[in-house]
Motif scaffolding. Structure first.
Motif, PDB file in Angstrom:
ATOM      1  N   ASP A 172       0.813  -1.221   0.000  1.00 33.15           N
ATOM      2  CA  ASP A 172       0.000   0.000   0.000  1.00 33.15           C
ATOM      3  C   ASP A 172       0.843   1.266   0.000  1.00 33.15           C
ATOM      4  O   ASP A 172       0.309   2.375  -0.097  1.00 33.15           O
ATOM      5  N   SER A 173       2.170   1.132   0.101  1.00 37.39           N
ATOM      6  CA  SER A 173       3.054   2.299   0.081  1.00 37.39           C
ATOM      7  C   SER A 173       3.638   2.491  -1.316  1.00 37.39           C
ATOM      8  O   SER A 173       4.325   1.601  -1.830  1.00 37.39           O
ATOM      9  N   PRO A 174       3.412   3.639  -1.942  1.00 32.83           N
ATOM     10  CA  PRO A 174       4.001   3.863  -3.266  1.00 32.83           C
ATOM     11  C   PRO A 174       5.522   3.865  -3.240  1.00 32.83           C
ATOM     12  O   PRO A 174       6.155   3.489  -4.217  1.00 32.83           O
ATOM     13  N   VAL A 175       6.117   4.279  -2.120  1.00 34.52           N
ATOM     14  CA  VAL A 175       7.580   4.270  -2.019  1.00 34.52           C
ATOM     15  C   VAL A 175       8.103   2.845  -2.053  1.00 34.52           C
ATOM     16  O   VAL A 175       9.116   2.549  -2.702  1.00 34.52           O
ATOM     17  N   VAL A 176       7.422   1.940  -1.369  1.00 37.45           N
ATOM     18  CA  VAL A 176       7.835   0.534  -1.387  1.00 37.45           C
ATOM     19  C   VAL A 176       7.655  -0.054  -2.777  1.00 37.45           C
ATOM     20  O   VAL A 176       8.532  -0.761  -3.289  1.00 37.45           O
ATOM     21  N   ARG A 177       6.527   0.236  -3.400  1.00 43.05           N
ATOM     22  CA  ARG A 177       6.288  -0.290  -4.749  1.00 43.05           C
ATOM     23  C   ARG A 177       7.347   0.228  -5.719  1.00 43.05           C
ATOM     24  O   ARG A 177       7.862  -0.514  -6.570  1.00 43.05           O
ATOM     25  N   MET A 178       7.662   1.505  -5.607  1.00 41.86           N
ATOM     26  CA  MET A 178       8.670   2.109  -6.470  1.00 41.86           C
ATOM     27  C   MET A 178      10.043   1.470  -6.246  1.00 41.86           C
ATOM     28  O   MET A 178      10.764   1.148  -7.194  1.00 41.86           O
ATOM     29  N   THR A 179      10.422   1.277  -4.992  1.00 47.48           N
ATOM     30  CA  THR A 179      11.724   0.697  -4.692  1.00 47.48           C
ATOM     31  C   THR A 179      11.793  -0.750  -5.143  1.00 47.48           C
ATOM     32  O   THR A 179      12.838  -1.223  -5.612  1.00 47.48           O
ATOM     33  N   ALA A 180      10.680  -1.466  -5.035  1.00 46.37           N
ATOM     34  CA  ALA A 180      10.647  -2.841  -5.532  1.00 46.37           C
ATOM     35  C   ALA A 180      10.840  -2.878  -7.050  1.00 46.37           C
ATOM     36  O   ALA A 180      11.547  -3.746  -7.578  1.00 46.37           O
ATOM     37  N   ALA A 181      10.236  -1.931  -7.761  1.00 44.74           N
ATOM     38  CA  ALA A 181      10.429  -1.858  -9.213  1.00 44.74           C
ATOM     39  C   ALA A 181      11.886  -1.565  -9.546  1.00 44.74           C
ATOM     40  O   ALA A 181      12.467  -2.159 -10.465  1.00 44.74           O
ATOM     41  N   TRP A 182      12.472  -0.635  -8.783  1.00 43.25           N
ATOM     42  CA  TRP A 182      13.895  -0.343  -8.994  1.00 43.25           C
ATOM     43  C   TRP A 182      14.746  -1.586  -8.775  1.00 43.25           C
ATOM     44  O   TRP A 182      15.658  -1.883  -9.551  1.00 43.25           O
ATOM     45  N   ALA A 183      14.459  -2.328  -7.719  1.00 40.87           N
ATOM     46  CA  ALA A 183      15.230  -3.523  -7.403  1.00 40.87           C
ATOM     47  C   ALA A 183      15.132  -4.552  -8.530  1.00 40.87           C
ATOM     48  O   ALA A 183      16.129  -5.198  -8.884  1.00 40.87           O
ATOM     49  N   LEU A 184      13.960  -4.712  -9.109  1.00 35.49           N
ATOM     50  CA  LEU A 184      13.804  -5.652 -10.226  1.00 35.49           C
ATOM     51  C   LEU A 184      14.631  -5.207 -11.427  1.00 35.49           C
ATOM     52  O   LEU A 184      15.174  -6.029 -12.166  1.00 35.49           O
ATOM     53  N   GLY A 185      14.737  -3.897 -11.629  1.00 34.78           N
ATOM     54  CA  GLY A 185      15.592  -3.400 -12.701  1.00 34.78           C
ATOM     55  C   GLY A 185      17.061  -3.671 -12.433  1.00 34.78           C
ATOM     56  O   GLY A 185      17.846  -3.914 -13.356  1.00 34.78           O
ATOM     57  N   GLU A 186      17.453  -3.633 -11.164  1.00 33.01           N
ATOM     58  CA  GLU A 186      18.834  -3.939 -10.799  1.00 33.01           C
ATOM     59  C   GLU A 186      19.153  -5.416 -11.024  1.00 33.01           C
ATOM     60  O   GLU A 186      20.252  -5.766 -11.453  1.00 33.01           O
ATOM     61  N   ILE A 187      18.200  -6.279 -10.741  1.00 30.92           N
ATOM     62  CA  ILE A 187      18.420  -7.719 -10.904  1.00 30.92           C
ATOM     63  C   ILE A 187      18.481  -8.101 -12.380  1.00 30.92           C
ATOM     64  O   ILE A 187      19.219  -9.002 -12.781  1.00 30.92           O
ATOM     65  N   GLU A 188      17.689  -7.406 -13.211  1.00 27.91           N
ATOM     66  CA  GLU A 188      17.743  -7.554 -14.674  1.00 27.91           C
ATOM     67  C   GLU A 188      17.458  -8.980 -15.157  1.00 27.91           C
ATOM     68  O   GLU A 188      18.141  -9.503 -16.032  1.00 27.91           O
ATOM     69  N   GLU A 189      16.425  -9.598 -14.614  1.00 27.43           N
ATOM     70  CA  GLU A 189      16.017 -10.923 -15.073  1.00 27.43           C
ATOM     71  C   GLU A 189      14.742 -10.783 -15.902  1.00 27.43           C
ATOM     72  O   GLU A 189      13.822 -10.069 -15.533  1.00 27.43           O
ATOM     73  N   LYS A 190      14.681 -11.511 -17.010  1.00 31.04           N
ATOM     74  CA  LYS A 190      13.559 -11.368 -17.940  1.00 31.04           C
ATOM     75  C   LYS A 190      12.229 -11.812 -17.339  1.00 31.04           C
ATOM     76  O   LYS A 190      11.169 -11.372 -17.783  1.00 31.04           O
TER      77      LYS A 190
END
Length: 363
Positions: A172-190
């Motif tokens: 429910d936190s947009p900051v958490v959702r945003m950081t999770a999206a960033w983390a997925l970009g860092e991992i770079e898995e298809k």
């Protein structure tokens, strides 16, 4: 007190002597009462033991694509978006006591301190770090969930894809959702393409923007269609990031959507769309780029000329020849260079094309 300590830390970082746990504990304790700028600078000094941090210490931070089209080959493929400065602490051993000092503050009430600790621990793969960050991601406190997502992104462990995807879609936190999206970009898995594509519809623009950035980092043609659908997003920063991501992917299927984006109401979006089409180098982009040569904005015109030079299609000769009479020097130079490219005469390396668009992607 903090000023001399910060100065000494910066000197220490330059010399890179071994960092001891007592110094870490003392600095982190004093940072609790410092302002955010001082905390950021001190964090840089501490983490410089492993290399450059390269983004704001109080935020996860994303690569900041800054396209500067030039006639000469550009580092990192041309767009600047592939350049990401991050800590490279894995290349240097760290005293286990130092890592324990950072682990001790991972649940600190001070956000900057927590995030410094998360970055250090994530980059050094300390034993049990994955489980530590995963527990934080599932904490009842949103601020700790943010730190957990940040740490998992720094850790770049593919096991985190599923919990991060859940957090990105359900938290429910947009900051958490945003950081999770960033983390997925860092991992770079298809495998993260599908959840990130869904996040492009998130109600928070910062989440949509970060998801678009992450898809550009993963760099897979399957992201072209979802990214194309957000080129009409109401938030200009989302449109800019989606355009950049399509340029990073360099897939011809994005040409129709980018051609439409060349008509965007925002001149930076139009210029960046021209840049992306130049990165893709597909002949079907020639006609819309020729139209962009007559844009009201000089940066759009210069970038369109550069892009036509990248594509090297004879169909652009007449339009580029006319652009050599443009009232703006940068456009004339870009057109001249592009014509030389088409004529296979690339021996003049004194012509540079510079445009102003800057896509600063910061969650």
């Amino acid at each position: 007190m903090i000023v001399p300590l910060l100065a000494s830390l910066l000197l220490v970082a330059q010399g890179r002597p071994p960092l001891d746990s007592a110094t870490v504990a003392r600095v982190l304790s004093q940072l609790r009462t410092s302002d955010s700028t001082v905390c950021a600078l001190a964090g840089e000094a501490l983490t410089n033991y492993g290399g450059f941090w390269g983004h704001s210490f109080g935020q996860p931070g994303l690569a900041m694509p800054q396209p500067m089209p030039t006639p000469m080959p550009m580092p990192g493929g041309g767009g600047g978006g592939g350049v990401h400065f991050a800590m490279h602490g894995r290349s240097r051993d760290v005293d286990p006591a130092v890592l324990r000092a950072f682990r001790a503050v991972i649940r600190d009430d001070n956000r900057c301190i927590r995030n410094i600790a998360a970055r250090v621990l994530g980059n050094h793969h300390d034993s049990g770090t994955y489980d530590l960050f995963l527990a934080l991601l599932r904490d009842a406190r949103a601020d700790l969930r943010e730190t957990g997502a940040l740490g998992l992104g720094e850790l770049e462990d593919s096991r985190a894809i599923s919990p991060l995807s859940d957090a990105m879609s359900r938290d429910d936190s947009p900051v958490v959702r945003m950081t999770a999206a960033w983390a997925l970009g860092e991992i770079e898995e298809k495998v993260a393409i599908e959840p990130l594509s869904r996040a492009l519809n998130d109600r928070a623009p910062e989440v949509r923007r970060t998801a678009a950035w992450a898809l550009g980092e993963i760099d897979d043609a399957r992201a072209v269609r979802p990214l194309s659908t957000v080129l009409d997003d109401q938030a200009v920063e989302v449109r800019l990031t989606a355009v950049w991501a399509l340029g990073e992917i360099e897939d011809g299927g994005a040409v129709p959507a980018l051609a439409t984006a060349l008509k965007d109401s925002d001149s930076d979006v139009r210029a960046l769309s021209a840049w992306a089409l130049g990165e893709i180098e597909d002949g079907s982009a020639v006609e819309p780029l020729l139209v962009a040569l007559k844009d009201s904005d000089e940066d759009v015109r210069a970038t369109a000329a550069w892009a036509l030079g990248e594509i090297e299609s004879p169909r652009a000769l007449d339009g580029l020849t006319a652009a050599q009479r443009d009232e703006v020097g940068s456009v004339r130079r870009a057109a001249t260079w592009a014509l030389r490219q088409i004529d296979d005469n690339d021996d003049n390396h004194n012509v540079h094309v510079h445009v102003r668009p800057r896509v600063k992607v910061k969650p």
